[in-house]
Write a protein that holds these residues in place. Structure first.
Motif, PDB file in Angstrom:
ATOM      1  N   ALA A 165      58.632  17.164  49.098  1.00 20.71           N
ATOM      2  CA  ALA A 165      58.235  18.533  48.782  1.00 20.71           C
ATOM      3  C   ALA A 165      59.364  19.328  48.144  1.00 20.71           C
ATOM      4  O   ALA A 165      59.126  20.432  47.648  1.00 20.71           O
ATOM      5  CB  ALA A 165      57.754  19.237  50.046  1.00 20.71           C
ATOM      6  N   VAL A 166      60.583  18.807  48.141  1.00 23.12           N
ATOM      7  CA  VAL A 166      61.689  19.495  47.474  1.00 23.12           C
ATOM      8  C   VAL A 166      61.387  19.688  45.991  1.00 23.12           C
ATOM      9  O   VAL A 166      61.778  20.685  45.379  1.00 23.12           O
ATOM     10  CB  VAL A 166      63.000  18.708  47.682  1.00 23.12           C
ATOM     11  CG1 VAL A 166      64.133  19.307  46.852  1.00 23.12           C
ATOM     12  CG2 VAL A 166      63.382  18.702  49.156  1.00 23.12           C
ATOM     13  N   VAL A 167      60.664  18.731  45.405  1.00 23.69           N
ATOM     14  CA  VAL A 167      60.301  18.825  43.980  1.00 23.69           C
ATOM     15  C   VAL A 167      59.436  20.056  43.721  1.00 23.69           C
ATOM     16  O   VAL A 167      59.476  20.647  42.646  1.00 23.69           O
ATOM     17  CB  VAL A 167      59.571  17.544  43.535  1.00 23.69           C
ATOM     18  CG1 VAL A 167      59.165  17.622  42.071  1.00 23.69           C
ATOM     19  CG2 VAL A 167      60.461  16.325  43.774  1.00 23.69           C
ATOM     20  N   LEU A 168      58.661  20.461  44.710  1.00 22.64           N
ATOM     21  CA  LEU A 168      57.740  21.584  44.552  1.00 22.64           C
ATOM     22  C   LEU A 168      58.405  22.934  44.799  1.00 22.64           C
ATOM     23  O   LEU A 168      57.791  23.967  44.549  1.00 22.64           O
ATOM     24  CB  LEU A 168      56.557  21.417  45.512  1.00 22.64           C
ATOM     25  CG  LEU A 168      55.829  20.070  45.473  1.00 22.64           C
ATOM     26  CD1 LEU A 168      54.744  20.036  46.539  1.00 22.64           C
ATOM     27  CD2 LEU A 168      55.257  19.804  44.101  1.00 22.64           C
ATOM     28  N   MET A 169      59.620  22.954  45.281  1.00 20.33           N
ATOM     29  CA  MET A 169      60.288  24.212  45.610  1.00 20.33           C
ATOM     30  C   MET A 169      60.829  24.903  44.361  1.00 20.33           C
ATOM     31  O   MET A 169      61.206  24.255  43.384  1.00 20.33           O
ATOM     32  CB  MET A 169      61.454  23.962  46.578  1.00 20.33           C
ATOM     33  CG  MET A 169      61.065  23.486  47.954  1.00 20.33           C
ATOM     34  SD  MET A 169      62.539  23.260  48.998  1.00 20.33           S
ATOM     35  CE  MET A 169      61.789  22.717  50.520  1.00 20.33           C
ATOM     36  N   GLY A 170      60.871  26.220  44.456  1.00 20.14           N
ATOM     37  CA  GLY A 170      61.545  26.980  43.422  1.00 20.14           C
ATOM     38  C   GLY A 170      63.049  26.952  43.620  1.00 20.14           C
ATOM     39  O   GLY A 170      63.557  26.496  44.651  1.00 20.14           O
ATOM     40  N   ASP A 171      63.789  27.435  42.638  1.00 19.60           N
ATOM     41  CA  ASP A 171      65.251  27.413  42.727  1.00 19.60           C
ATOM     42  C   ASP A 171      65.746  28.232  43.912  1.00 19.60           C
ATOM     43  O   ASP A 171      66.699  27.834  44.600  1.00 19.60           O
ATOM     44  CB  ASP A 171      65.858  27.948  41.432  1.00 19.60           C
ATOM     45  CG  ASP A 171      65.564  27.030  40.238  1.00 19.60           C
ATOM     46  OD1 ASP A 171      65.201  25.859  40.480  1.00 19.60           O
ATOM     47  OD2 ASP A 171      65.702  27.484  39.092  1.00 19.60           O
ATOM     48  N   GLU A 172      65.107  29.368  44.182  1.00 21.70           N
ATOM     49  CA  GLU A 172      65.531  30.193  45.310  1.00 21.70           C
ATOM     50  C   GLU A 172      65.267  29.486  46.639  1.00 21.70           C
ATOM     51  O   GLU A 172      66.065  29.563  47.581  1.00 21.70           O
ATOM     52  CB  GLU A 172      64.792  31.537  45.302  1.00 21.70           C
ATOM     53  CG  GLU A 172      65.074  32.418  44.093  1.00 21.70           C
ATOM     54  CD  GLU A 172      64.238  32.009  42.870  1.00 21.70           C
ATOM     55  OE1 GLU A 172      63.430  31.049  43.010  1.00 21.70           O
ATOM     56  OE2 GLU A 172      64.408  32.621  41.814  1.00 21.70           O
ATOM     57  N   GLU A 173      64.137  28.776  46.723  1.00 21.36           N
ATOM     58  CA  GLU A 173      63.825  28.039  47.944  1.00 21.36           C
ATOM     59  C   GLU A 173      64.821  26.910  48.185  1.00 21.36           C
ATOM     60  O   GLU A 173      65.220  26.648  49.322  1.00 21.36           O
ATOM     61  CB  GLU A 173      62.409  27.468  47.859  1.00 21.36           C
ATOM     62  CG  GLU A 173      61.298  28.495  47.886  1.00 21.36           C
ATOM     63  CD  GLU A 173      59.933  27.853  47.735  1.00 21.36           C
ATOM     64  OE1 GLU A 173      59.175  27.855  48.726  1.00 21.36           O
ATOM     65  OE2 GLU A 173      59.624  27.357  46.638  1.00 21.36           O
ATOM     66  N   VAL A 174      65.230  26.245  47.114  1.00 13.93           N
ATOM     67  CA  VAL A 174      66.200  25.160  47.240  1.00 13.93           C
ATOM     68  C   VAL A 174      67.530  25.696  47.768  1.00 13.93           C
ATOM     69  O   VAL A 174      68.144  25.125  48.669  1.00 13.93           O
ATOM     70  CB  VAL A 174      66.395  24.452  45.889  1.00 13.93           C
ATOM     71  CG1 VAL A 174      67.562  23.470  45.958  1.00 13.93           C
ATOM     72  CG2 VAL A 174      65.122  23.718  45.489  1.00 13.93           C
ATOM     73  N   ARG A 175      67.966  26.813  47.184  1.00 14.25           N
ATOM     74  CA  ARG A 175      69.229  27.397  47.629  1.00 14.25           C
ATOM     75  C   ARG A 175      69.133  27.850  49.092  1.00 14.25           C
ATOM     76  O   ARG A 175      70.060  27.620  49.883  1.00 14.25           O
ATOM     77  CB  ARG A 175      69.601  28.586  46.732  1.00 14.25           C
ATOM     78  CG  ARG A 175      70.897  29.271  47.146  1.00 14.25           C
ATOM     79  CD  ARG A 175      71.265  30.403  46.202  1.00 14.25           C
ATOM     80  NE  ARG A 175      72.412  31.118  46.712  1.00 14.25           N
ATOM     81  CZ  ARG A 175      73.675  30.749  46.526  1.00 14.25           C
ATOM     82  NH1 ARG A 175      73.945  29.643  45.823  1.00 14.25           N
ATOM     83  NH2 ARG A 175      74.677  31.471  47.012  1.00 14.25           N
ATOM     84  N   ALA A 176      68.032  28.478  49.467  1.00  6.15           N
ATOM     85  CA  ALA A 176      67.866  28.915  50.850  1.00  6.15           C
ATOM     86  C   ALA A 176      67.857  27.726  51.811  1.00  6.15           C
ATOM     87  O   ALA A 176      68.413  27.796  52.913  1.00  6.15           O
ATOM     88  CB  ALA A 176      66.577  29.722  50.989  1.00  6.15           C
TER      89      ALA A 176
END
Length: 400
Positions: A165-176
């Motif tokens: 599901a990391v592929v589906l995350m936005g850049d802000e979600e990845v950083r958080a």
């Protein structure tokens, strides 16, 4: 695994039936056997309701949350998504969660066949009724004879879904998520924890507060969004692998406890059947029961007196289950060791009255209560045996 337990219970029932006749000895054996069987059933019921059911409910709640977040919550986005990589990731997440759901539901792989000649409505009705009945039986047995295999497999699948599901995350979600990962490093050993702490801080471009930390991060460079995403996938893989390994160890501990409990209860029944009398006119069943009481009291006092209890997937239940059985066997074994020490004149003669009732009853409770007393007596007997062996060797050398 279920078949093994059911077979063991059938053998135990046959053993009870065989021991039911034969005078007072057979009656004593039957009584203790019924007590051992009752404790085994109590153990299975307590483990099913207090350990297996909460563990499965927790895994099911996590699975439903992931399903709502990554499958139901993103269906519209999936229809409008042009990126093939994201579509593949969503499909992979869906398949993993569906498999985890089937594992946790305990659905049967094969349905019961209906008799030929039945109408379609009858087949449909009977099939639904049989499926519900066998599903209920399967769920009950899976909890009663629980070994944690379904939950462990389901957690592995859910962890794979979260990584994909990391592929589906936005850049802000990845950083958080990377920032949150800094607070989850306690799952790793020291060296691996330090490695991931440095990598995550480098990826986020965080600067240290002290000169020492700044020096350690001086060669770091903030990563781009794609690199952060790739690092997050690898970090989650390592994190979930550490958690799954820890969970597998706890399940192994539970399964070892089941094995030890079965062997311990079986040994007590064999002792009562083949050697119903202890020394000095004591009944072996009475000794086992008093030791059982002592073991239970020791664990009860520890639970009441302690200020903090661990809550690690029911691992603290293992000593609670095993302590009474250990107390029963320890009381009988300790009594025999105590008697041997008295005969060898290692202990003072003032302790000899403890070998006969009613003082012996108190000794049996104390031996079941205190593991250290049993260890101390065993150590004394071992030291005395080694000392005597050394003296015999010296005497042999002198004579020769």
């Amino acid at each position: 695994m279920r078949k093994v337990f059911i077979l063991a219970l059938l053998i135990l029932s046959a053993f009870l039936a065989a021991c039911s006749g034969g005078g007072s000895s057979g009656t004593a054996t039957l009584n203790w056997s019924l007590l051992a069987l009752g404790y085994l059933l109590l153990f299975l019921l307590a483990r099913a309701y207090l350990i297996a059911y909460p563990s499965r409910a927790l895994a099911r709640a996590q699975m439903e949350g992931l399903w709502a977040e990554y499958v139901q919550g993103r269906e519209e986005g999936q229809k409008q998504e042009d990126d093939q990589k994201k579509r593949d990731a969503r499909e992979d997440v869906r398949q993993c969660l569906e498999k985890a759901k089937k594992l946790l539901q305990g659905s049967l792989d094969k349905a019961k066949k209906l008799p030929q000649g039945s109408s379609d409505e009858d087949k449909k009705h009977q099939g639904r009724g049989l499926a519900q009945f066998w599903g209920w039986i399967g769920s009950l047995l899976s909890l009663l004879f629980w070994n944690g295999g379904r939950e462990m497999a389901a957690w592995a699948l859910m962890h794979r879904a979260e990584r994909r599901a990391v592929v589906l995350m936005g850049d802000e979600e990845v950083r958080a998520r990377l920032v949150r990962g800094l607070g989850e490093l306690g799952a790793f050993p020291k060296e691996e924890r330090e490695f991931w702490q440095k990598r995550l801080k480098c990826a986020l471009g965080l600067e240290g507060q002290g000169q020492k930390e700044q020096g350690s991060l001086s060669d770091c460079q903030k990563l781009e969004s794609k690199e952060q995403r790739a690092l997050l996938e690898e970090f989650l893989a390592a994190l979930y692998d550490a958690r799954d390994t820890s969970y597998a160890r706890l399940l192994t501990l539970h399964n070892k406890a089941v094995w030890l409990l079965l062997v311990g209860l079986g040994l007590t029944m064999a002792l009562v059947y083949f050697a119903p009398e202890l020394l000095n006119g004591l009944c072996l069943g009475t000794g086992l029961l008093l030791g059982f009481l002592g073991g239970f009291l020791s664990r009860l006092l520890r639970v009441v007196a302690t200020k903090k209890l661990p809550t690690d997937y029911g691992a603290y239940w293992v000593p609670l289950f095993l302590a009474p059985v250990l107390g029963a066997l320890g009381a009988v074994g300790g009594y025999l060791v105590f008697s041997s020490l008295m005969e060898a004149k290692v202990l003072g003669e003032g302790l000899r009255p403890l070998l006969s009732p009613p003082a012996a009853y108190g000794l049996l409770v104390v031996l079941g209560f205190s593991e250290r007393l049993l260890e101390g007596l065993t150590k004394r007997l071992e030291d005395q045996a080694l000392k005597q062996d050394g003296q015999d060797k010296e005497k042999t050398k002198v004579d020769s």
